[in-house]
Design a protein around this motif. Sequence first.
Motif: not given
Length: 234
Positions: A64-68, A71-72, A75
């Motif tokens: 999830r850290e890589d996904m975050r 995703a950031e 944005d």
Amino acid sequence: MFSHQLPKAADPILQAIYDHPFVQGIGDGHVDDAALKFYVEQDFQYLSEFIKIYASIIPLLKNREDMRFFAENIDFILNSEIHPHHIFCDIAGVEYESLQHATPSPKAYLYQSHMYRAVQSGKLINIICALLPCPWTYNEIAKQITALGKNTDDNQFKSWIDFYMDDGEASDGDLTRRLFDMVDNLAANLGEDDLIEAKQYFLKSTELEWEFWQQAFYQEGWRFADVIEGGKNE
């Protein structure tokens, strides 16, 4: 490390980007309005596809850290990278909204197709290597202009230079460093053929960054634009 090999191999292209008249003009504080407008028209279209390339990475990630992180950055491109576009528009004296409907030029179309080819390979390292030269070269351009003492208060491009000095993340090249670290982690488990392929994606994207400046400076659109644009309505 593989991440050290990539910038070293691409250095002749990076030097040519530094020397390009558009980039030199940013450092000197003057670029023709027509070049600025063409750049914004094409970069708006390019970044719309770049967002999709970033999004294509998320299903390939395991934590999830890589996904975050990705995703950031999606944005960031959507909501923050319009700032340098506004700078060019303000200097050229044109409304940003009027430049958001262009047909991708031949070189922009090639660049987009190149990145989608990386996606179609299904290999995460290829996708990252294809998109990495965009943030990497812009950060290097900003650092080079600043090192030459041209990022001064009287340079009308100062806020553009400052934006890319921050590299889109916290500061100090955080974005590119994180992407290069990911490349190294992926490269550790790959064979020579896969690494050669990934390097080709990186080098070709770096040249296409040079081509992007070139097309904007000389406004290199479709030679038969009237035919192509007319065909959109058939």
